[in-house]
Every structure is written in structure tokens, then in C-alpha cells.
Design a protein around this motif. Structure first.
Motif, PDB file in Angstrom:
ATOM      1  N   GLY A  32       3.866  38.454  17.951  1.00 57.18           N
ATOM      2  CA  GLY A  32       3.321  37.631  19.266  1.00 57.18           C
ATOM      3  C   GLY A  32       4.123  37.120  20.328  1.00 57.18           C
ATOM      4  N   THR A  33       5.451  36.901  20.121  1.00 58.75           N
ATOM      5  CA  THR A  33       6.281  36.060  20.942  1.00 58.75           C
ATOM      6  C   THR A  33       6.381  36.828  22.319  1.00 58.75           C
ATOM      7  OG1 THR A  33       7.488  35.447  19.088  1.00 58.75           O
ATOM      8  CG2 THR A  33       8.371  34.849  21.289  1.00 58.75           C
TER       9      THR A  33
ATOM     10  N   GLY B  26       2.934  41.653  -0.114  1.00 56.59           N
ATOM     11  CA  GLY B  26       3.505  40.896   0.886  1.00 56.59           C
ATOM     12  C   GLY B  26       3.547  41.551   2.158  1.00 56.59           C
TER      13      GLY B  26
ATOM     14  N   GLN C 102       2.073  44.230   4.698  1.00 56.47           N
ATOM     15  CA  GLN C 102       0.652  45.223   5.185  1.00 56.47           C
ATOM     16  C   GLN C 102       1.068  45.765   6.602  1.00 56.47           C
ATOM     17  OE1 GLN C 102      -0.331  41.446   4.773  1.00 56.47           O
ATOM     18  NE2 GLN C 102      -0.433  42.217   2.684  1.00 56.47           N
TER      19      GLN C 102
ATOM     20  N   PHE D  33      -1.389  42.688   9.589  1.00 59.75           N
ATOM     21  CA  PHE D  33      -1.325  41.279   9.030  1.00 59.75           C
ATOM     22  C   PHE D  33      -1.639  40.181  10.197  1.00 59.75           C
ATOM     23  CE2 PHE D  33       2.862  40.300  10.712  1.00 59.75           C
ATOM     24  CZ  PHE D  33       3.154  41.598  10.966  1.00 59.75           C
TER      25      PHE D  33
ATOM     26  N   GLN E 258      -0.807  36.674  11.844  1.00 55.49           N
ATOM     27  CA  GLN E 258       0.242  35.453  12.277  1.00 55.49           C
ATOM     28  C   GLN E 258      -0.360  34.268  12.724  1.00 55.49           C
ATOM     29  OE1 GLN E 258       3.618  36.981  14.367  1.00 55.49           O
ATOM     30  NE2 GLN E 258       4.695  37.729  12.673  1.00 55.49           N
TER      31      GLN E 258
ATOM     32  N   ARG F 230      17.741  37.467  11.222  1.00 62.06           N
ATOM     33  CA  ARG F 230      16.555  37.893  11.696  1.00 62.06           C
ATOM     34  C   ARG F 230      16.502  39.285  12.125  1.00 62.06           C
ATOM     35  NH1 ARG F 230      12.332  35.901  10.551  1.00 62.06           N
ATOM     36  NH2 ARG F 230      11.504  35.667  12.535  1.00 62.06           N
TER      37      ARG F 230
ATOM     38  N   TYR G  51      15.807  39.169  20.100  1.00 62.94           N
ATOM     39  CA  TYR G  51      15.749  38.352  21.396  1.00 62.94           C
ATOM     40  C   TYR G  51      16.171  36.774  20.760  1.00 62.94           C
ATOM     41  CZ  TYR G  51      10.917  37.435  18.846  1.00 62.94           C
ATOM     42  OH  TYR G  51       9.858  37.170  18.331  1.00 62.94           O
TER      43      TYR G  51
ATOM     44  N   GLY H 254       9.287  32.414   9.763  1.00 64.62           N
ATOM     45  CA  GLY H 254      10.432  32.306  10.142  1.00 64.62           C
ATOM     46  C   GLY H 254      10.393  32.363  11.663  1.00 64.62           C
ATOM     47  N   GLY H 255      11.488  31.949  12.211  1.00 65.09           N
ATOM     48  CA  GLY H 255      11.785  32.046  13.778  1.00 65.09           C
ATOM     49  C   GLY H 255      12.939  31.686  14.204  1.00 65.09           C
ATOM     50  N   GLY H 256      13.094  31.035  15.393  1.00 61.29           N
ATOM     51  CA  GLY H 256      14.282  30.393  15.944  1.00 61.29           C
ATOM     52  C   GLY H 256      14.135  30.506  17.461  1.00 61.29           C
TER      53      GLY H 256
ATOM     54  N   GLY I 203      10.731  28.972  18.606  1.00 60.67           N
ATOM     55  CA  GLY I 203       9.391  29.447  18.145  1.00 60.67           C
ATOM     56  C   GLY I 203       9.471  29.929  16.763  1.00 60.67           C
TER      57      GLY I 203
ATOM     58  N   ALA J 122       6.761  31.766  13.303  1.00 65.47           N
ATOM     59  CA  ALA J 122       5.355  32.446  12.983  1.00 65.47           C
ATOM     60  C   ALA J 122       5.059  32.532  11.469  1.00 65.47           C
ATOM     61  CB  ALA J 122       5.193  34.022  13.697  1.00 65.47           C
TER      62      ALA J 122
ATOM     63  N   GLY K  81       3.086  34.246   8.313  1.00 64.60           N
ATOM     64  CA  GLY K  81       2.240  35.413   7.709  1.00 64.60           C
ATOM     65  C   GLY K  81       1.023  34.721   6.885  1.00 64.60           C
TER      66      GLY K  81
ATOM     67  N   ARG L  21       0.544  36.286   3.626  1.00 69.22           N
ATOM     68  CA  ARG L  21       1.549  35.669   2.312  1.00 69.22           C
ATOM     69  C   ARG L  21       1.144  34.304   2.354  1.00 69.22           C
ATOM     70  NH1 ARG L  21       7.359  38.153   4.425  1.00 69.22           N
ATOM     71  NH2 ARG L  21       6.293  40.373   4.537  1.00 69.22           N
TER      72      ARG L  21
HETATM   73  P1  HAM Z   1       8.960  37.788  11.777  1.00 69.37           P
HETATM   74  O1  HAM Z   1       9.822  37.080  10.828  1.00 69.37           O
HETATM   75  O2  HAM Z   1       9.002  39.343  11.814  1.00 69.37           O
HETATM   76  O3  HAM Z   1       8.750  36.862  13.178  1.00 69.37           O
HETATM   77  O4  HAM Z   1       7.356  37.511  10.961  1.00 69.37           O
HETATM   78  C1  HAM Z   1       6.835  36.095  10.892  1.00 69.37           C
HETATM   79  C2  HAM Z   1       6.248  36.083   9.518  1.00 69.37           C
HETATM   80  O5  HAM Z   1       5.149  37.212   9.558  1.00 69.37           O
HETATM   81  C3  HAM Z   1       6.965  36.546   8.388  1.00 69.37           C
HETATM   82  O6  HAM Z   1       7.735  35.387   7.838  1.00 69.37           O
HETATM   83  C4  HAM Z   1       5.983  36.995   7.246  1.00 69.37           C
HETATM   84  O7  HAM Z   1       5.364  35.847   6.805  1.00 69.37           O
HETATM   85  C5  HAM Z   1       4.896  37.728   8.165  1.00 69.37           C
HETATM   86  N1  HAM Z   1       5.026  39.088   8.225  1.00 69.37           N
HETATM   87  C6  HAM Z   1       6.055  39.715   8.965  1.00 69.37           C
HETATM   88  N2  HAM Z   1       5.797  41.067   8.566  1.00 69.37           N
HETATM   89  C7  HAM Z   1       4.875  41.117   7.733  1.00 69.37           C
HETATM   90  C8  HAM Z   1       4.126  42.383   7.062  1.00 69.37           C
HETATM   91  N3  HAM Z   1       4.277  43.446   7.192  1.00 69.37           N
HETATM   92  N4  HAM Z   1       2.973  41.828   6.276  1.00 69.37           N
HETATM   93  C9  HAM Z   1       2.635  40.673   6.039  1.00 69.37           C
HETATM   94  N5  HAM Z   1       3.110  39.531   6.766  1.00 69.37           N
HETATM   95  C10 HAM Z   1       4.262  39.904   7.426  1.00 69.37           C
HETATM   96  C11 HAM Z   1       8.232  37.200  14.034  1.00 69.37           C
HETATM   97  O8  HAM Z   1       7.259  37.995  14.267  1.00 69.37           O
HETATM   98  C12 HAM Z   1       8.541  36.337  15.318  1.00 69.37           C
HETATM   99  N6  HAM Z   1       8.025  36.664  16.484  1.00 69.37           N
HETATM  100  C13 HAM Z   1       8.292  34.695  15.067  1.00 69.37           C
HETATM  101  C14 HAM Z   1       8.902  34.032  16.265  1.00 69.37           C
HETATM  102  C15 HAM Z   1       7.759  33.336  16.892  1.00 69.37           C
HETATM  103  N7  HAM Z   1       9.804  33.895  16.741  1.00 69.37           N
HETATM  104  C16 HAM Z   1      10.089  32.978  17.561  1.00 69.37           C
HETATM  105  N8  HAM Z   1       8.742  32.695  17.794  1.00 69.37           N
END
Ligand code: HAM
Length: 451
Positions: free
Chosen positions: A111-112, A148, A150, A153, A155, A287, A291, A313-315, A333, A335, A337, A340
Motif C-alpha cells: 500500500g505504501t 499465512g 495468500q 490478502f 493489510q 525487509r 524503499y 512489519g514496516g520502517g 509506516g 502494515a 496482514g 495472519r
Molecule cells: P510487508 O512486510 O511486505 O510490508 O507486509 C506487511 C504484512 O502483510 C506482513 O507482515 C504480513 O502480515 C502481511 N503479508 C505480506 N505478504 C502476505 C501474503 N502473501 N499473505 C498474507 N499476508 C501477507 C509491506 O507491505 C509494507 N508496505 C509495510 C509498510 C508500510 N512499510 C512502511 N509502511
């Protein structure tokens, strides 16, 4: 054959078939299923989703976060520039499509980047340079489906964009996700923290890292051999046994941060200490998205629930705005899941708070009373009373059976006699008592009993 455009005489008998036709095989139409890795959220699941939304709703109010939603499709370049061409998410997992107009779009894998694009496009900085935003939306990654993981999914994302690169907001973002997990009732929460530096200190660290791994190039897994060329930082988070062992001798970024990054990270940790949020330093946490700079974090649970992987997770991502074509803009930021979170809640046997059932169950006996039912439902709706029913069923007993299954406490029964006398039987199903009251007192009597 008649010549073209000659109308066919349909009254003529068809020519008799001379050859024997094979008996036609009965082909059973294949039942359609949802695409692999994409799940339906069935009615029985919604109380869990509603709980997550309810807890998050309270958090966003308390921290003054504003909701934002962006299109599910964006130009593919946004992700290439924001998330990074060398990342798994962009290189292997994106759903891309070409429109009839020839534009190449992709389903959002995260989403970021979309929110940053919207911030710039709508000049949100003109309203206030610091924007605290949140999002609850589906994401798409063409990964191998497993526990965990998909392909579609949801967020919950939190983005604090603009202002200065203040460690206060790194800590506040982490606090928000810590609150979310705690308020959902999750226990044994583990927070991992790391810093991956900035443009000043990262290049020299990456060189040292490459040097270390090049010495062991032959021992690396196939993925890491590729990563060594494209994205050496990711060598640190490989889960293959051989690569995990090689991490032992790798240089630790925390010892190589420049003084500004070191002070920034120390300040984030100080805030967490002040909040009494426990954390573990983990140098393998880098991570998967390009970015990030400085602070990175990840939440998981230990024991039951850990099988789903990271819950959130984020940063910090102070360079993302530049990467997508704007002036530099600090931001941080994270996010979580939703699937999960729910899976972990179920693994930990979290129970949902009991909600008082505010429905009444409407029962009719006979056609004359069924005719009145839509009007009665309307009257109850206007008074704020929710109605369940199974009016296609005819008998009293089968309707009562459904009411019992639904767990509704009050049934309103309309038979021929009640319709004629303009009354209704109010039956308390839990106590097996009932009373006949005049229709004009129905609302008042129902409200009294539902209290
Ligand atoms: P990400 O770690 O890729 O970060 O995803 C965040 C969360 O989304 C994960 O910790 C997990 O809970 C869930 N998730 C990721 N992939 C899957 C999947 N394939 N199936 C189910 N759940 C999943 C981000 O997406 C960044 N945009 C977070 C962020 C926001 N960083 C800064 N701002």
C-alpha cells in the motif's frame, strides 16, 4: 448447398442420417472455484474481521489517523520505482496487465507506494505537511500459497508522511502496531528491530557484506547467488540453512551506521524503553522492499500462532518520495496482514467478546399473516430493532428451529388469530415463556425485553 443468400426452406424434412453417430458423452461442467491463493471471506468469518476493524477503529481515533484508499491498480512504474526492480515482490510476484489503450498496470502488491503517489498528486502537504494516514485494503502477490501466505490478502497500513525524520514517529508507528496486537488479545508478541542506515553509511556496509559473501559464493543457495548481484542486503534474511550459517560471520550493520543513523536508532530505542515495549535487535532483519532506510521492524508471536510468520512489519522510508519523482520527504509506516492476525488469534484460542444479540425472530403462520410481514419488518427497522426470519418456511416448528439455531432470544409470532385481533405473541426462547400483546405496544414491549 443452396447458393448464398437463398433463404432455407425450413419446412423441408431434414435428410436422414446415414452414418451412425457415437453416443454423446455426458460432460459434467467443472465446478468453478476461487483462484488459487485467493480466499472467500464467508459469513462465519466476519465476526473475526469485524473485531479487527473494531479494535483498529479505536486505535485510529486515539492516534488521529485519517483513512485513505487508493486504486487497486496503479501504473507498473510506481512499484518498479518505489518497491524496487530487484525485489521479489516486483520481479516475481506482481500481477501485471496491459489495458486496451496499451498502458501497463499492476495490482497493488503493497500500500505504501500508492499512498505516497496520492499524497503527491493531491498535494496533501498543503493541508498539513505531516499526514498521519491509515488504510485497510486487499493486496496481491503471486507467491506460492501456503500457511499465512495468500495471493490476495488484506493489510492494515499506517503511514506517517512528511515533517522531519523524527524518531518519535518511528516509535509511535511501532506503538500503534504493538497496541493492535495487544488489544486483539495476542500474547507472546515478539518485536524485532534493526537499522539499515542511509545513503551515507549503507554503500560501505554493503561492500563489506559483499566481500564476506563472495568468500563463500559457492556455499550460497541459488536465490542468494542472484541476490549477491542484485540486492546483497537480502542475503541476510535468507531462511536456507546453509545461508543462515553464513550470516554468523557477516558484518553487523549496527556497528557500521554513520553517526546520524546511530543517534536516530538510539533515540527510537529510547522511546521504546520509555514505553516499556520489549524488543530484540536482529541484524538479519532487512525487509524485502527497497524503499526502507534507517529503522526497520517486524512483529510476530512465539509459540502458537508463529506458524503464520510476521504479523506486521514496516520502517522508515525517507527516500521513497524521491524514488517516485518528488523532492525528499521523510516518512515512516508499517502494515499488518489481517488474515495472519486472525490465524494467530485462532491459534492462540483468543475468544471474541460476546455481543448481545439484539435481533428478534419473526414467525408467521398462514398466508394472511405472511402478507403483513414486510410491513412489520419495516416498523421494527424504523424503531432500530434488527430482524431475522425464515419466512419461506411454512410451519411454526420449522421456523422456531431456525430461530434456535440462530441463537435469537425473542421470537415474534403472528398467527391467523393474532392478525385478526391485531396482536402478537412475544416468546422468550431462552426461558420458554410467552405473552400476547396488542400490536400497538409491540415496539415498546420488544425494547423492554431486549434491554
Ligand atoms: P510487508 O512486510 O511486505 O510490508 O507486509 C506487511 C504484512 O502483510 C506482513 O507482515 C504480513 O502480515 C502481511 N503479508 C505480506 N505478504 C502476505 C501474503 N502473501 N499473505 C498474507 N499476508 C501477507 C509491506 O507491505 C509494507 N508496505 C509495510 C509498510 C508500510 N512499510 C512502511 N509502511
Amino acid at each position: 448447398m443452396p447458393p448464398r443468400n437463398t433463404p432455407i426452406d425450413l419446412t423441408m424434412p431434414f435428410k436422414k442420417r446415414t452414418t451412425k453417430r457415437e453416443p454423446r458423452k455426458k460432460v459434467k461442467a467443472k465446478t468453478l472455484t476461487a483462484p488459487r491463493g485467493m480466499e472467500d471471506i464467508l459469513p462465519a468469518e466476519w465476526p473475526w474481521w469485524d473485531r479487527v476493524a473494531e479494535v483498529m477503529g479505536k486505535i485510529v481515533e486515539a492516534y488521529d489517523l485519517r483513512r485513505i484508499e487508493t486504486p487497486v491498480l496503479e501504473r507498473v512504474d510506481l512499484w518498479k520505482r518505489g518497491v524496487g526492480e530487484g525485489t521479489d515482490v516486483v520481479e516475481k510476484e506482481m500481477y501485471t496487465l496491459r489495458t486496451k489503450g496499451g498502458e501497463v498496470l499492476a495490482l497493488r502488491p503493497e500500500g505504501t507506494s500508492g499512498i505516497a503517489r496520492a499524497y503527491l498528486e493531491h498535494r496533501l502537504d498543503k493541508i498539513s505537511s505531516l499526514q498521519k494516514l491509515w488504510q485497510m485494503s486487499p493486496m496481491f502477490r503471486h507467491d506460492r500459497p501456503q500457511a499465512g501466505r495468500q495471493r490476495q490478502f488484506w493489510q492494515i497500513g499506517v503511514e506517517i508522511m512528511g515533517g522531519v525524520s523524527d524518531p518519535f514517529y518511528d516509535a509511535q508507528t511501532i506503538l500503534i502496531f504493538e497496541r493492535l496486537l495487544q488489544d486483539l488479545g495476542l500474547v507472546n508478541v515478539v518485536l524485532k528491530m534493526n537499522s539499515i542506515g542511509c545513503r551515507v553509511c549503507r554503500p560501505s556496509y554493503v561492500r563489506e557484506l559483499e566481500k564476506h559473501y563472495k568468500k563463500h559464493a559457492k556455499e550460497l543457495c541459488e536465490n542468494c547467488t542472484h541476490r549477491l548481484k542484485t540486492n546483497p542486503l537480502r542475503l541476510l534474511d535468507c531462511k536456507e540453512e546453509g545461508c543462515v550459517a553464513l550470516r554468523e560471520g557477516a558484518p553487523n550493520f549496527l556497528n557500521k551506521l554513520c553517526s546520524a543513523c546511530s543517534a536516530h536508532f538510539a533515540s527510537v530505542l529510547e522511546y521504546l524503553d520509555e514505553l516499556k515495549i520489549p524488543y530484540e535487535l536482529d541484524q538479519s532483519l532487512v525487509r524485502g522492499l527497497d524503499y526502507y532506510s534507517r529503522t526497520v521492524f517486524e512483529f510476530s508471536v512465539a509459540g502458537p500462532g508463529e506458524e503464520v510468520g510476521a504479523l506486521a512489519g514496516g520502517g522508515r522510508y525517507d527516500y521513497l518520495f524521491e524514488m517516485i519523482g518528488s523532492k525528499p520527504m521523510p516518512a515512516v509506516g508499517g502494515a499488518a496482514g489481517i488474515e495472519r492476525l486472525i490465524a494467530a488469534m485462532k491459534s492462540q484460542e483468543v475468544t471474541l467478546p460476546k455481543k448481545k444479540d439484539k435481533r428478534v425472530f419473526l414467525i408467521h403462520v398462514g398466508e394472511a399473516s405472511k402478507l403483513k410481514m414486510l410491513g412489520v419488518i419495516e416498523e421494527l427497522r424504523k424503531a432500530g430493532i434488527c430482524v431475522a426470519e425464515s419466512l419461506s418456511k411454512e410451519s411454526l416448528s420449522s421456523q422456531l428451529k431456525v430461530a434456535g439455531r440462530e441463537g435469537v432470544r425473542l421470537a415474534l409470532i403472528f398467527g391467523q388469530k393474532e392478525i385478526f385481533e391485531e396482536s402478537v405473541i412475544i416468546r422468550d426462547l431462552s426461558e420458554s415463556t410467552q405473552e400476547t400483546v396488542p400490536m400497538k405496544r409491540m415496539i415498546e414491549e420488544v425494547k423492554k425485553r431486549l434491554k
